[in-house]
Motif scaffolding. Structure first.
Motif, PDB file in Angstrom:
ATOM      1  N   GLU A  97       0.828  -1.199   0.000  1.00  0.00           N
ATOM      2  CA  GLU A  97       0.000   0.000   0.000  1.00  0.00           C
ATOM      3  C   GLU A  97       0.862   1.248   0.000  1.00  0.00           C
ATOM      4  OE1 GLU A  97      -3.568   2.227   2.536  1.00  0.00           O
ATOM      5  OE2 GLU A  97      -2.727   0.341   3.260  1.00  0.00           O
ATOM      6  N   ILE A  98       0.524   2.173  -0.915  1.00  0.00           N
ATOM      7  CA  ILE A  98       1.167   3.490  -0.955  1.00  0.00           C
ATOM      8  C   ILE A  98       0.065   4.541  -0.983  1.00  0.00           C
ATOM      9  CG2 ILE A  98       2.719   5.029  -2.193  1.00  0.00           C
ATOM     10  CD1 ILE A  98       3.964   2.572  -3.512  1.00  0.00           C
ATOM     11  N   GLU A  99       0.080   5.437  -0.020  1.00  0.00           N
ATOM     12  CA  GLU A  99      -0.876   6.539   0.002  1.00  0.00           C
ATOM     13  C   GLU A  99      -0.156   7.827  -0.403  1.00  0.00           C
ATOM     14  OE1 GLU A  99      -3.705   9.107   3.077  1.00  0.00           O
ATOM     15  OE2 GLU A  99      -2.807   7.222   3.738  1.00  0.00           O
ATOM     16  N   LEU A 100      -0.728   8.564  -1.352  1.00  0.00           N
ATOM     17  CA  LEU A 100      -0.180   9.833  -1.790  1.00  0.00           C
ATOM     18  C   LEU A 100      -0.928  10.964  -1.099  1.00  0.00           C
ATOM     19  CD1 LEU A 100       0.958   7.888  -3.946  1.00  0.00           C
ATOM     20  CD2 LEU A 100       0.534   9.651  -5.658  1.00  0.00           C
ATOM     21  N   THR A 101      -0.211  11.777  -0.327  1.00  0.00           N
ATOM     22  CA  THR A 101      -0.833  12.925   0.327  1.00  0.00           C
ATOM     23  C   THR A 101      -0.706  14.186  -0.526  1.00  0.00           C
ATOM     24  OG1 THR A 101       1.224  13.271   1.565  1.00  0.00           O
ATOM     25  CG2 THR A 101      -0.516  12.013   2.647  1.00  0.00           C
ATOM     26  N   GLY A 102      -0.033  14.077  -1.648  1.00  0.00           N
ATOM     27  CA  GLY A 102       0.122  15.140  -2.627  1.00  0.00           C
ATOM     28  C   GLY A 102       0.747  14.527  -3.864  1.00  0.00           C
ATOM     29  N   ASP A 103       0.999  15.333  -4.890  1.00  0.00           N
ATOM     30  CA  ASP A 103       1.669  14.815  -6.075  1.00  0.00           C
ATOM     31  C   ASP A 103       2.968  14.131  -5.664  1.00  0.00           C
ATOM     32  OD1 ASP A 103      -0.354  15.993  -7.481  1.00  0.00           O
ATOM     33  OD2 ASP A 103       0.867  17.631  -8.295  1.00  0.00           O
ATOM     34  N   ALA A 104       3.243  12.967  -6.241  1.00  0.00           N
ATOM     35  CA  ALA A 104       4.412  12.200  -5.814  1.00  0.00           C
ATOM     36  C   ALA A 104       5.007  11.438  -6.986  1.00  0.00           C
ATOM     37  CB  ALA A 104       4.044  11.231  -4.690  1.00  0.00           C
ATOM     38  N   THR A 105       6.323  11.231  -6.897  1.00  0.00           N
ATOM     39  CA  THR A 105       7.055  10.472  -7.898  1.00  0.00           C
ATOM     40  C   THR A 105       7.639   9.223  -7.268  1.00  0.00           C
ATOM     41  OG1 THR A 105       7.623  12.414  -9.217  1.00  0.00           O
ATOM     42  CG2 THR A 105       9.034  10.498  -9.480  1.00  0.00           C
ATOM     43  N   ILE A 106       7.493   8.102  -7.961  1.00  0.00           N
ATOM     44  CA  ILE A 106       8.131   6.838  -7.615  1.00  0.00           C
ATOM     45  C   ILE A 106       9.147   6.542  -8.706  1.00  0.00           C
ATOM     46  CG2 ILE A 106       7.774   4.361  -7.302  1.00  0.00           C
ATOM     47  CD1 ILE A 106       4.964   4.994  -6.323  1.00  0.00           C
TER      48      ILE A 106
ATOM     49  N   LEU B 233       0.287  10.824  -9.734  1.00  0.00           N
ATOM     50  CA  LEU B 233       1.370   9.880  -9.510  1.00  0.00           C
ATOM     51  C   LEU B 233       2.241   9.843 -10.755  1.00  0.00           C
ATOM     52  CD1 LEU B 233       2.878   7.435  -8.198  1.00  0.00           C
ATOM     53  CD2 LEU B 233       1.163   5.974  -9.294  1.00  0.00           C
ATOM     54  N   THR B 234       3.542  10.074 -10.582  1.00  0.00           N
ATOM     55  CA  THR B 234       4.492   9.968 -11.686  1.00  0.00           C
ATOM     56  C   THR B 234       5.411   8.794 -11.420  1.00  0.00           C
ATOM     57  OG1 THR B 234       4.455  12.346 -12.107  1.00  0.00           O
ATOM     58  CG2 THR B 234       6.338  11.117 -12.955  1.00  0.00           C
ATOM     59  N   TYR B 235       5.495   7.882 -12.394  1.00  0.00           N
ATOM     60  CA  TYR B 235       6.536   6.864 -12.286  1.00  0.00           C
ATOM     61  C   TYR B 235       7.697   7.319 -13.163  1.00  0.00           C
ATOM     62  CZ  TYR B 235       9.483   2.860 -12.484  1.00  0.00           C
ATOM     63  OH  TYR B 235      10.606   2.077 -12.398  1.00  0.00           O
ATOM     64  N   GLY B 236       8.788   7.722 -12.521  1.00  0.00           N
ATOM     65  CA  GLY B 236       9.901   8.309 -13.248  1.00  0.00           C
ATOM     66  C   GLY B 236      11.144   7.460 -13.269  1.00  0.00           C
ATOM     67  N   GLY B 237      11.009   6.158 -12.962  1.00  0.00           N
ATOM     68  CA  GLY B 237      12.181   5.297 -12.942  1.00  0.00           C
ATOM     69  C   GLY B 237      12.622   4.878 -14.333  1.00  0.00           C
TER      70      GLY B 237
END
Length: 406
Positions: free
Chosen positions: A210-219, A247-251
């Motif tokens: 589980e991942i909760e985003l409390t604001g814009d976030a990058t993984i 959610l941005t996946y930037g890997g």
């Protein structure tokens, strides 16, 4: 002002300057670069052991002023209210002892490496600044109690480093035996993500439940991150946040939304060089759609795609849609914007069940891409390999002067 006085084995007295400390604290500062603190030594050195370490106080490893890398060896168990590392330099925690505390807090711009399970009996972890990394020698319990939460604040970063955050994956260095929740926000101090994996080992050894985003976030990171259900559990694995959260996946590897996993955020962005993979029943509820400038792959995908009116929108020149195994279904709209292009590749079959609108370029070189709904073409479709097939009952609409090449 958060200043407190304490007694410890390195200094006759110390003053904690961290904003996190509004209560009395046991304080230690490294005297030299590479200095080592020992929990056994702190409790035994000097006269009046009880006065040297008070378990009712919080504990502060304070390098904010000295800026000297140090090692903390937990070679004897101890209890404390809270443990905070506040340093611009790097700290490493090792040892076989276990700390009992409510919270482990990381402050300061430096890197804190947890190279043991010293905090196995700690409730929660908060990364407020800098980076916290799981070390190469970390063992079961490195992330604290199973029901605890790992919180990564805006501007901070947590690095997984081949640690499993769910159970049952048969990994010898699994960090936990059960569910772990991550709460994240931001892009991290280096812009690569609030949550990253840089192990270089391309396996499914880093599952998250589980991942909760409390604001814009990058993984991100250089190796894959798997969103995967706890083994033996009926609960779903998911990444969730509000409808206004992106959610941005930037890997440079991929984010795997596996069977029984779910994306539930406002918008998803996949930049060039990154891959978003849907595996099995992995699904998405993303009302503002997916901004695709990288790769979206499918592995026998049968999940649902609720992506709002926009669906997936291709806005760049490096996008790719790629079925990798079996037959996959994509059931949402797809738009290729004018001036943008998407490569259709793969070694399997992808069924497009939503409306497809091409205003730019669709170039297919491999795989089977079957269109079940309306395919509107205002741009260029170029087929050099594989199978490009509007299915029976679908509709092909050409507008203006489109070009279809094969």
């Amino acid at each position: 002002d958060g200043r407190v006085t304490a007694v410890n084995d390195k200094n006759d007295s110390g003053t904690a300057t961290s904003d996190a400390f509004e209560i009395a604290a046991n304080v230690w500062r490294p005297a030299t670069t590479g200095d080592t603190w020992s929990s056994a030594a702190w409790k035994k050195n000097g006269a009046g052991t009880a006065a040297l370490f008070n378990p009712l106080w919080a504990t502060l490893f304070d390098g904010a002023e000295t800026v000297k890398p140090a090692t903390v060896v937990v070679d004897a168990p101890f209890a404390t209210e809270r443990v905070t590392f506040n340093s611009a330099a790097d700290y490493t925690v090792s040892g076989t002892g276990v700390v009992t505390a409510k919270t482990l807090v990381k402050e300061g711009a430096g890197m804190l490496t947890l190279d043991s399970a010293a905090f196995a009996n700690t409730d929660d972890i908060e990364v407020r600044a800098g980076k916290l990394k799981i070390g190469n020698n970390a063992t079961m319990g490195v992330l604290g109690k199973n029901d605890g939460v790992v919180t990564v604040k805006n501007g901070a970063q947590f690095e997984l480093n081949f640690a499993s955050a769910t159970s049952g994956m048969n990994q010898p260095r699994a960090a936990l035996t059960n569910h772990k929740k991550f709460v994240i926000e931001g892009v991290g101090p280096d812009g690569k993500g609030a949550l990253v994996n840089n192990t270089g080992l391309n396996t499914w050894s880093n599952p998250i439940n589980e991942i909760e985003l409390t604001g814009d976030a990058t993984i991100g990171g250089t190796d894959r991150i798997d969103l995967r259900q706890d083994a033996g559990s009926s609960s779903k694995a998911w990444i969730h946040g509000g409808d206004d959260v992106t959610l941005t996946y930037g890997g440079s590897s991929y984010l795997n939304v596996s069977t029984a996993s779910h994306l539930d955020v406002g918008k998803v962005a996949v930049p060039p060089g990154a891959t978003l993979l849907f595996d099995g029943t992995g699904s998405a509820n993303v009302p503002h759609g997916i901004d695709l400038r990288g790769v979206m792959s499918f592995w026998g995908s049968t999940g649902t795609f609720n992506l709002g009116e926009d669906g997936t929108v291709v806005t760049g020149s490096e996008a790719r849609l790629e079925p990798l195994n079996g037959t996959s279904n994509y059931g949402a709209p797809l738009t290729v914007e004018a001036g943008a292009s998407v490569a259709l590749k793969g070694s399997a079959t992808l069924n497009y069940k939503g409306a497809v609108h091409n205003k730019g370029t669709m170039a297919q070189s491999s795989g089977t891409h079957q269109f079940m709904g309306t395919l509107t073409n205002e741009g260029t479709i170029n087929v050099t390999g594989g199978t490009f097939r509007p299915e029976y009952g679908s509709e092909l609409v050409n507008i203006g002067n489109p070009l279809i090449q094969q």
